[in-house]
Design a protein around this motif. Structure first.
Motif: not given
Length: 158
Positions: A17-18, A20-24, A26-27, A47, A49
């Protein structure tokens, strides 16, 4: 929609999940469970994306040592389900209408009080969204959803 097979170990979900968070990114939906092998977990993620960014994310996910494999199953033939519980106002005057709407969507009542009915519904997210839209006129008190889970059809490995 992504399907990941990962080690069943503490911290694995956080690392994924981190990323995905670093790349902005949203899940929208995340479901995790142990597989038939207790050392392995399966993650199903929904997601939103762009394809170009998703290719980068997939490559990075594959580099994580805890990730055994990851597949984008968005366009694959699959069986997909989601579960939702919907608690809706259902006074005696409208209870029959609420239960009739539930019947149409093959939802079933799992709790009934003097003023509310809680319905259980499974299916695709569109079906659940449609039921929620119909029930909105009665006053939805609470909704909880599991998020999508999916397996590829036939002998294909998800």
């Amino acid at each position: 929609m992504l399907s990941l097979v990962v080690d069943n170990a503490p911290g694995v979900l956080m690392r994924i999940s981190a990323l995905f968070r670093r790349r902005g990114i949203n899940i929208h939906s995340l479901a995790v469970s142990v597989t038939e092998d207790p050392k392995i977990s399966r993650i199903t993620m929904v997601v939103d994306c762009p394809a170009v960014r998703m290719d980068v994310v997939l490559r990075q996910l594959r580099k994580l040592i805890e990730v055994h494999w990851v597949r984008d199953i968005t366009d694959a033939k699959r069986t997909e389900r989601e579960l939702a519980l919907v608690k809706v106002n259902a006074s005696p005057e409208v209870r029959h209408e609420v239960l009739e709407a539930a019947r149409v969507f093959r939802a079933r009542p799992v709790d009934l009080t003097e003023r509310t009915v809680t319905l259980e519904v499974t299916g695709g997210s569109e079906k659940i969204d449609a039921l929620i839209d119909v029930l909105r006129q009665y006053g939805i008190r609470e909704v909880v959803r599991t998020g999508a889970i999916a397996l590829l059809r036939g002998t294909a490995v998800t």
